[in-house]
Design a protein around this motif. Structure first.
Motif, PDB file in Angstrom:
ATOM      1  N   THR A 155       0.800  -1.114  -0.058  1.00 27.23           N
ATOM      2  CA  THR A 155       0.218  -0.187  -0.104  1.00 27.23           C
ATOM      3  C   THR A 155       0.786   1.221   0.046  1.00 27.23           C
ATOM      4  O   THR A 155       0.253   2.385  -0.309  1.00 27.23           O
ATOM      5  CB  THR A 155      -0.766  -0.096   1.162  1.00 27.23           C
ATOM      6  N   LYS A 156       2.005   1.264   0.459  1.00 31.05           N
ATOM      7  CA  LYS A 156       2.814   2.486   0.473  1.00 31.05           C
ATOM      8  C   LYS A 156       4.161   2.466  -0.042  1.00 31.05           C
ATOM      9  O   LYS A 156       4.613   3.589  -0.056  1.00 31.05           O
ATOM     10  CB  LYS A 156       3.066   2.665   2.121  1.00 31.05           C
ATOM     11  N   THR A 157       4.357   1.654  -0.965  1.00 32.26           N
ATOM     12  CA  THR A 157       5.587   1.695  -1.847  1.00 32.26           C
ATOM     13  C   THR A 157       5.317   1.472  -3.156  1.00 32.26           C
ATOM     14  O   THR A 157       4.099   1.156  -3.857  1.00 32.26           O
ATOM     15  CB  THR A 157       6.500   0.536  -1.321  1.00 32.26           C
ATOM     16  N   ARG A 158       6.284   2.052  -4.169  1.00 32.66           N
ATOM     17  CA  ARG A 158       6.210   2.039  -5.581  1.00 32.66           C
ATOM     18  C   ARG A 158       5.926   0.488  -6.039  1.00 32.66           C
ATOM     19  O   ARG A 158       5.293   0.232  -6.747  1.00 32.66           O
ATOM     20  CB  ARG A 158       7.285   2.651  -6.145  1.00 32.66           C
ATOM     21  N   ILE A 159       6.804  -0.586  -5.426  1.00 35.82           N
ATOM     22  CA  ILE A 159       6.469  -1.771  -5.698  1.00 35.82           C
ATOM     23  C   ILE A 159       5.238  -2.245  -5.745  1.00 35.82           C
ATOM     24  O   ILE A 159       4.611  -2.913  -6.533  1.00 35.82           O
ATOM     25  CB  ILE A 159       7.717  -2.680  -5.019  1.00 35.82           C
ATOM     26  N   GLY A 160       4.592  -1.914  -4.437  1.00 35.02           N
ATOM     27  CA  GLY A 160       3.106  -2.437  -4.220  1.00 35.02           C
ATOM     28  C   GLY A 160       2.035  -1.568  -5.282  1.00 35.02           C
ATOM     29  O   GLY A 160       1.281  -2.451  -5.659  1.00 35.02           O
ATOM     30  N   ILE A 161       2.545  -0.342  -5.704  1.00 36.13           N
ATOM     31  CA  ILE A 161       1.647   0.127  -6.633  1.00 36.13           C
ATOM     32  C   ILE A 161       1.741  -0.506  -7.901  1.00 36.13           C
ATOM     33  O   ILE A 161       0.798  -0.748  -8.681  1.00 36.13           O
ATOM     34  CB  ILE A 161       1.910   1.683  -6.791  1.00 36.13           C
ATOM     35  N   VAL A 162       3.011  -0.877  -8.372  1.00 32.57           N
ATOM     36  CA  VAL A 162       3.139  -1.544  -9.575  1.00 32.57           C
ATOM     37  C   VAL A 162       2.522  -3.091  -9.413  1.00 32.57           C
ATOM     38  O   VAL A 162       1.983  -3.303 -10.564  1.00 32.57           O
ATOM     39  CB  VAL A 162       4.780  -1.795  -9.757  1.00 32.57           C
ATOM     40  N   ILE A 198       5.436  -0.384 -17.294  1.00 32.83           N
ATOM     41  CA  ILE A 198       5.699  -1.377 -16.155  1.00 32.83           C
ATOM     42  C   ILE A 198       6.131  -2.662 -16.658  1.00 32.83           C
ATOM     43  O   ILE A 198       5.633  -3.275 -17.573  1.00 32.83           O
ATOM     44  CB  ILE A 198       4.122  -1.530 -15.321  1.00 32.83           C
ATOM     45  N   ASN A 199       7.117  -2.862 -16.164  1.00 34.94           N
ATOM     46  CA  ASN A 199       7.750  -4.227 -16.540  1.00 34.94           C
ATOM     47  C   ASN A 199       6.970  -5.596 -15.683  1.00 34.94           C
ATOM     48  O   ASN A 199       6.956  -5.862 -14.519  1.00 34.94           O
ATOM     49  CB  ASN A 199       9.056  -4.396 -15.716  1.00 34.94           C
ATOM     50  N   VAL A 200       5.947  -6.036 -16.487  1.00 35.88           N
ATOM     51  CA  VAL A 200       5.094  -6.868 -16.056  1.00 35.88           C
ATOM     52  C   VAL A 200       5.755  -8.180 -15.381  1.00 35.88           C
ATOM     53  O   VAL A 200       5.597  -8.708 -14.320  1.00 35.88           O
ATOM     54  CB  VAL A 200       4.224  -7.236 -17.055  1.00 35.88           C
ATOM     55  N   ASN A 201       6.786  -8.534 -16.197  1.00 28.05           N
ATOM     56  CA  ASN A 201       7.634  -9.856 -15.715  1.00 28.05           C
ATOM     57  C   ASN A 201       8.367  -9.691 -14.333  1.00 28.05           C
ATOM     58  O   ASN A 201       8.300 -10.536 -13.403  1.00 28.05           O
ATOM     59  CB  ASN A 201       8.700 -10.363 -16.783  1.00 28.05           C
ATOM     60  N   ARG A 202       8.635  -8.594 -14.096  1.00 29.41           N
ATOM     61  CA  ARG A 202       9.509  -8.031 -12.972  1.00 29.41           C
ATOM     62  C   ARG A 202       8.526  -8.251 -11.816  1.00 29.41           C
ATOM     63  O   ARG A 202       8.722  -8.634 -10.576  1.00 29.41           O
ATOM     64  CB  ARG A 202      10.339  -6.752 -13.019  1.00 29.41           C
ATOM     65  N   SER A 203       7.304  -7.560 -12.122  1.00 22.72           N
ATOM     66  CA  SER A 203       6.243  -7.505 -10.974  1.00 22.72           C
ATOM     67  C   SER A 203       5.649  -8.605 -10.548  1.00 22.72           C
ATOM     68  O   SER A 203       5.453  -9.145  -9.369  1.00 22.72           O
ATOM     69  CB  SER A 203       5.114  -6.600 -11.438  1.00 22.72           C
ATOM     70  N   ALA A 247      -0.943  -2.146 -17.841  1.00 17.65           N
ATOM     71  CA  ALA A 247       0.209  -2.018 -17.126  1.00 17.65           C
ATOM     72  C   ALA A 247       1.532  -1.935 -18.124  1.00 17.65           C
ATOM     73  O   ALA A 247       2.281  -1.132 -17.821  1.00 17.65           O
ATOM     74  CB  ALA A 247       0.309  -2.960 -15.964  1.00 17.65           C
ATOM     75  N   GLN A 248       1.542  -2.867 -19.126  1.00 18.17           N
ATOM     76  CA  GLN A 248       2.701  -2.846 -20.197  1.00 18.17           C
ATOM     77  C   GLN A 248       2.647  -1.520 -20.795  1.00 18.17           C
ATOM     78  O   GLN A 248       3.528  -1.255 -21.172  1.00 18.17           O
ATOM     79  CB  GLN A 248       2.574  -4.174 -20.804  1.00 18.17           C
ATOM     80  N   LEU A 249       1.625  -1.182 -21.444  1.00 20.82           N
ATOM     81  CA  LEU A 249       1.445  -0.085 -22.146  1.00 20.82           C
ATOM     82  C   LEU A 249       1.962   1.189 -21.394  1.00 20.82           C
ATOM     83  O   LEU A 249       2.375   1.984 -22.067  1.00 20.82           O
ATOM     84  CB  LEU A 249      -0.063   0.260 -22.580  1.00 20.82           C
ATOM     85  N   LEU A 250       1.641   1.118 -19.922  1.00 19.58           N
ATOM     86  CA  LEU A 250       2.353   2.357 -19.200  1.00 19.58           C
ATOM     87  C   LEU A 250       3.734   2.381 -18.905  1.00 19.58           C
ATOM     88  O   LEU A 250       4.245   2.978 -18.175  1.00 19.58           O
ATOM     89  CB  LEU A 250       1.494   2.360 -17.894  1.00 19.58           C
ATOM     90  N   ARG A 294      -0.012  -3.871  -8.130  1.00 21.62           N
ATOM     91  CA  ARG A 294      -1.345  -3.789  -8.145  1.00 21.62           C
ATOM     92  C   ARG A 294      -1.863  -3.291  -9.298  1.00 21.62           C
ATOM     93  O   ARG A 294      -3.030  -3.629  -9.683  1.00 21.62           O
ATOM     94  CB  ARG A 294      -1.893  -2.604  -6.650  1.00 21.62           C
ATOM     95  N   ALA A 295      -1.305  -2.386 -10.006  1.00 24.03           N
ATOM     96  CA  ALA A 295      -1.621  -2.122 -11.514  1.00 24.03           C
ATOM     97  C   ALA A 295      -1.508  -3.354 -12.389  1.00 24.03           C
ATOM     98  O   ALA A 295      -2.455  -3.526 -13.050  1.00 24.03           O
ATOM     99  CB  ALA A 295      -0.642  -0.952 -12.045  1.00 24.03           C
ATOM    100  N   VAL A 296      -0.568  -4.166 -12.042  1.00 24.07           N
ATOM    101  CA  VAL A 296      -0.535  -5.332 -12.803  1.00 24.07           C
ATOM    102  C   VAL A 296      -1.640  -6.379 -12.670  1.00 24.07           C
ATOM    103  O   VAL A 296      -2.291  -7.022 -13.405  1.00 24.07           O
ATOM    104  CB  VAL A 296       0.862  -6.153 -12.582  1.00 24.07           C
ATOM    105  N   SER A 297      -2.219  -6.209 -11.486  1.00 24.88           N
ATOM    106  CA  SER A 297      -3.229  -7.126 -10.951  1.00 24.88           C
ATOM    107  C   SER A 297      -4.632  -6.658 -11.807  1.00 24.88           C
ATOM    108  O   SER A 297      -5.309  -7.548 -12.096  1.00 24.88           O
ATOM    109  CB  SER A 297      -3.149  -7.197  -9.487  1.00 24.88           C
ATOM    110  N   GLU A 298      -4.508  -5.478 -11.683  1.00 27.74           N
ATOM    111  CA  GLU A 298      -5.652  -4.986 -12.290  1.00 27.74           C
ATOM    112  C   GLU A 298      -5.829  -5.375 -13.797  1.00 27.74           C
ATOM    113  O   GLU A 298      -6.846  -5.506 -14.433  1.00 27.74           O
ATOM    114  CB  GLU A 298      -5.887  -3.129 -12.317  1.00 27.74           C
ATOM    115  N   SER A 299      -4.837  -5.024 -14.516  1.00 31.65           N
ATOM    116  CA  SER A 299      -4.716  -5.325 -16.090  1.00 31.65           C
ATOM    117  C   SER A 299      -3.288  -5.577 -16.394  1.00 31.65           C
ATOM    118  O   SER A 299      -2.517  -4.339 -16.480  1.00 31.65           O
ATOM    119  CB  SER A 299      -5.506  -4.310 -16.695  1.00 31.65           C
TER     120      SER A 299
END
Length: 316
Positions: free
Chosen positions: A169-176, A192-197, A187-190, A178-183
């Motif tokens: 909830t409080k870190t950039r890793i968590g935000i990334v 975000i490294n999906v594989n790393r997440s 997330a990849q279009l934005l 959660r973004a991958v979990s949504e779509s």
């Protein structure tokens, strides 16, 4: 009567905190990949064996290990298990992401059986005595008792659960994540490294499961190659009960399940006039799983999924 209630409450909190650590791994993987990782129970088992191996390499006689050796073994085991989780995801799950949901689930079953067989070959199928990671002293209060082992398990578990909540909830890793979990596609279009997440999820989940395995083996004083099977299913039941995909739900479900299990263990011999013993406590856990799937499949804190929401979240 008060002392008995206090004692059962302490026992439920101790067992529930261990279940919660394992349930979090199930719920994190499902939240991101919509996949049930049936090999997660073996991460719980690997944690105990990795800690035992680390202690053996450092001090030889694990029973004589000091506080420093125990601490180093704990962190070495959970980190090593986390990396094993990442490796398993890369080898057994990543190639199947574009397949149907059943494919990675079947792959996880294969990984589970392979890990159990590997430990049985390398360490032997027989149970092994496991050293306590905490001093064993007992305190009496309100007619019940609390051991330093239980205190240590509760403190370690809540630190790990609190750390996960902060991470998500409080870190950039968590935000990334959660973004991958949504779509994943969005997330990849934005950028975000999906594989790393996803790798991060498969690192943190097994890490928590391994910690749960060490605490469980330390609490009961024994470890076996198959210890992750039943405990893993109970943790999965806890994740379903709380709402799979929900981190607070996994924690809540774990403590509710542990309370029912502990209460059932105490009451079954009484209400059945001795016909049913404590060995039937596992039946209660799986009965809860059946009831939840029948009457509230989304769990206590889960969100019911409607056809409209599925259409809204579909990735075109």
């Amino acid at each position: 009567m008060v002392g008995h209630f206090v004692q059962q409450t302490v026992n439920a909190l101790t067992i529930g905190s261990i279940y919660a650590l394992i349930a979090l791994g199930y719920t994190m993987v499902y939240g991101v990949l919509k996949m049930i990782n049936f090999a997660h129970g073996e991460m719980f088992m690997l944690g105990a064996y990795a800690a035992f191996l680390a202690l053996s390499l450092m001090v030889g006689d694990v029973g004589s290990a000091g506080a420093l050796a125990l601490t180093v073994a704990f962190f070495a085991a959970v980190l090593a298990t986390g990396f094993v989780g990442v490796g398993i995801e890369r080898l057994a799950y990543k190639p199947l992401r574009s397949s149907t949901r059943i494919a990675p689930m079947l792959s996880s079953l294969g990984v589970s059986l392979a890990l159990v067989a590997a430990i049985q070959i390398l360490a032997g199928p027989q149970p092994r005595a496991f050293p306590s990671f905490f001093p064993n002293e007992r305190f009496e209060f309100f007619g019940g008792s609390l051991t330093t082992i239980q205190i240590g398990i509760l403190i370690a578990s809540f630190i790990l659960m609190g750390g996960l909540q902060i991470l998500v909830t409080k870190t950039r890793i968590g935000i990334v994540v959660r973004a991958v979990s949504e779509s994943r596609a969005t997330a990849q279009l934005l950028g975000i490294n999906v594989n790393r997440s996803i790798s991060m999820v498969f690192f943190v989940g097994p890490l928590l499961g391994a910690a749960g395995g060490i605490l469980y083996a330390s609490y009961y004083g024994v470890m076996t190659p198959t210890m992750g099977a039943v405990v893993g299913l109970k943790a999965f039941t806890a994740a379903i009960l709380g709402g799979i995909g929900s981190i607070p739900g996994a924690m809540l479900g774990a403590f509710i399940l542990a309370a029912v299990e502990v209460a059932g263990t105490a009451l079954l011999p009484i209400v059945s006039f001795g016909t049913l013993g404590t060995e039937y406590r596992d039946v209660l856990a799986f009965a809860i799983l059946i009831l939840v799937l029948l009457f509230r499949p989304a769990g206590i804190l889960g969100e019911p999924v409607s056809e409209e929401s599925m259409v809204y979240k579909r990735e075109f």
